[in-house]
Design a protein around this motif. Sequence first.
Motif, PDB file in Angstrom:
ATOM      1  N   VAL A  52       0.865  -1.175   0.000  1.00  0.00           N
ATOM      2  CA  VAL A  52       0.000   0.000   0.000  1.00  0.00           C
ATOM      3  C   VAL A  52       0.901   1.225   0.000  1.00  0.00           C
ATOM      4  O   VAL A  52       1.768   1.365   0.870  1.00  0.00           O
ATOM      5  CB  VAL A  52      -0.935   0.028   1.230  1.00  0.00           C
ATOM      6  N   MET A  53       0.717   2.106  -0.995  1.00  0.00           N
ATOM      7  CA  MET A  53       1.555   3.295  -1.152  1.00  0.00           C
ATOM      8  C   MET A  53       0.683   4.540  -1.222  1.00  0.00           C
ATOM      9  O   MET A  53      -0.504   4.453  -1.556  1.00  0.00           O
ATOM     10  CB  MET A  53       2.354   3.199  -2.455  1.00  0.00           C
ATOM     11  N   GLU A  54       1.306   5.687  -0.954  1.00  0.00           N
ATOM     12  CA  GLU A  54       0.570   6.927  -1.135  1.00  0.00           C
ATOM     13  C   GLU A  54       0.157   7.030  -2.599  1.00  0.00           C
ATOM     14  O   GLU A  54       0.859   6.552  -3.494  1.00  0.00           O
ATOM     15  CB  GLU A  54       1.396   8.137  -0.716  1.00  0.00           C
ATOM     16  N   TYR A  55      -1.004   7.625  -2.847  1.00  0.00           N
ATOM     17  CA  TYR A  55      -1.500   7.803  -4.210  1.00  0.00           C
ATOM     18  C   TYR A  55      -1.093   9.191  -4.678  1.00  0.00           C
ATOM     19  O   TYR A  55      -1.384  10.191  -4.014  1.00  0.00           O
ATOM     20  CB  TYR A  55      -3.021   7.652  -4.247  1.00  0.00           C
ATOM     21  N   LEU A  56      -0.409   9.250  -5.810  1.00  0.00           N
ATOM     22  CA  LEU A  56       0.020  10.509  -6.384  1.00  0.00           C
ATOM     23  C   LEU A  56      -0.621  10.679  -7.744  1.00  0.00           C
ATOM     24  O   LEU A  56      -0.537   9.782  -8.584  1.00  0.00           O
ATOM     25  CB  LEU A  56       1.550  10.547  -6.523  1.00  0.00           C
TER      26      LEU A  56
END
Length: 98
Positions: A89-93
Motif C-alpha cells: 500500500v503506497m501513497e497515491y500521487l
Amino acid sequence: MATLLGQTVGRYHVEGELGSGGMGEVFLGVHPTIGSRVAIKVLNADSARDEDVCERFFTEARAVNTIRHDNIVQVLDLDRLPDGRPYIVMEYLEGLSL
C-alpha cells in the motif's frame, strides 16, 4: 488475475485499476472512514509463487521507507492477500505516468 474491484485490501476498499504490467497490477484504494486514497500494488499469481520474487517485492518496500526522499513514493503497509499474493500500500500521487 482475479480482479480485486469492490473488495477490501487491508483497510482500503478497492475502487479502480490504475495500471498493470508483467508482474502484477496497481489498484486505487480508498479508506472507508476518512476517504484517503492509496495505490495498492499486487503481484500476480505466477510471480507470487516465486518466493525470491516475493522477498524482493517486500525488500523494495522496506528500502523505500529507509531512504525517505521527497521524490520517492511513501510505502504505508505491506502484507499478503488471503490467496497468498503479496501487496504493498503506497501513497497515491496524481499526475502523468513516467
